[in-house]
Design an enzyme around this catalytic site. Structure first.
Site: not given
Ligand SMILES: [Zn+2]
Length: 413
Positions: A83, A177
């Protein structure tokens, strides 16, 4: 050199042009459907390399490169997140290549934005390199697609060079994340590695295994609103309670006045009126004891102010977010000694300075998977000034391959 720079550029271009922005408002995992676009592509590419993959419904893509030696070795893992940050536009990423960067300011596409060493002095270190930059309208997403590229290129190299001996290697490409949820659904048992590395650092040479201990605190002040004309001895102003609360914290222990191992209280947000005011803090410290004392201090200040009132107007809610992974890595020194030897062999100066933040590894280390973080060669994350040095990425690929080799050297005795 054994790697083709153009392969790195092509692969990074392929990945950054897929929009995989995560969304903190979403309750699903992955937080956005579009993260599947890259996950599915990676699943195909891993399969094409001959690796066995396993992907779960939450978008955690794992793959195995089997050992090619006939003795037992620990399993090493490599992780990167698919992401990109929700902080800036991530659609229509239009990467630009700068060959042989000469250190002069670069205008970003048709925008007024300029990538210059006056603002970003670390760019001095990538002079002469091939850079990938943005056109100024979006982030690049090299955080962390550079990490994904480095792992993929290392796997491609290892599968086409069977003469390089290695044990079992596990790979994980993970969602979300950037919204702090990366490790939440990470199944450490299913991953089944002995130790791992996130390829998610920044500058050349970073080898990070000490992070902050981290908590967030919400301080809620309850006031009593009375007409100001007749407020004497009756009104309790929640805004002023909040102000008083913050004034009792050590005024120098804030992010803008601390560095290195110094911890802080960071007042991120105040919301409020006479009736109710909330203060939102994050608390950070590398030292676990100091961290616990910082949290205790918030409670003491609350108790102190409350003792002056009949019905305790202040509440404090504290939630731990992650802990210093150094605590979990210290008892397993090989986890850090292996990459240190690889850096040395490749002539890469290791920078093991503590991170003033956390990584997915901070949480994974506490879930039983010691996971330091390694440089990717990218910088200025989460905005239009993000760039990747293809030259440093090449070094990062060599580090991944080198760690696989070094595990054999370390345990084959
Ligand atoms: Zn990162």
């Amino acid at each position: 050199m054994f790697l083709m720079k153009q392969d790195l550029i092509d692969r990074l271009t392929r990945y950054v042009t897929i929009d995989t922005q995560s969304n903190p408002e979403s309750a699903t995992t992955p937080s956005t459907e579009k993260q599947w676009d890259l996950l599915n592509l990676l699943n195909d590419e891993l399969t094409d390399l001959g690796l066995e993959t396993d992907i779960d419904e939450q978008g955690y893509l794992f793959a195995t490169l089997d050992s090619n030696v006939d003795f037992d070795l620990p399993t090493v893992g490599f992780l990167a997140h698919v992401d990109t940050s929700p902080d800036f536009n991530a659609t229509h990423v239009n990467p630009q290549i700068i060959e042989n960067y000469d250190g002069t300011p670069i205008q970003l596409g048709k925008t007024k934005r300029t990538l210059s060493q006056d603002v970003f002095p670390a760019m001095k270190n990538v002079e002469g390199h091939t850079l990938m930059i943005t056109d100024g309208t979006s982030l690049l997403g090299a955080d962390d697609k550079a990490g994904v590229v480095e792992i993929m290129e290392a796997l491609k190299y290892l599968t086409s060079h069977p003469e390089i001996k290695h044990g079992k290697i596990r790979v994980a490409f993970t969602p979300d994340e950037e919204i702090g949820r990366g490790p939440h659904q990470f199944d450490v048992e299913r991953f089944n590695a002995d130790f791992a590395y996130t390829m998610d650092g920044s500058e050349y040479g970073e080898l990070q295994y000490e992070s902050f201990n981290a908590a967030e605190a919400i301080v809620t002040c309850h006031g009593v609103n009375v007409h100001p004309g007749s407020a004497k001895d009756a009104m309790i102003n929640a805004v002023l309670l909040g102000q008083q609360f913050n004034a009792l914290l050590p005024q120098n222990e804030v992010p803008e006045r601390t560095e290195g191992y110094e911890g802080f209280y960071h007042l991120m947000k105040i919301n409020g009126d006479v009736e109710k005011t909330t203060l939102q803090y994050i608390i950070r410290d590398h030292d676990r004891n100091e961290f616990e004392l910082r949290k205790k201090r918030l409670v003491e200040i609350k108790n102190d102010i409350n003792s002056h009132f009949e019905d305790e107007p202040i509440e404090v809610e504290i939630n731990d977010q992650y802990y210093n992974m150094g605590e979990k890595i210290e008892p397993n020194p090989h986890v850090i000694d292996i990459p240190k030897r690889v850096f040395e062999r490749l002539g890469i100066p290791a920078n093991t300075a503590p991170i003033r933040g956390g990584t997915d590894g901070s949480q994974l280390s506490y879930m039983g998977l010691p996971t330091p973080n390694i440089f990717t060669g990218c910088d200025n994350f989460h905005g239009p000034y993000e760039y990747a040095s293809i030259d440093v990425m090449e070094k990062a690929v060599q580090v991944v391959i080198g760690i696989a080799e070094e595990v054999v050297n370390t345990y084959n005795k």
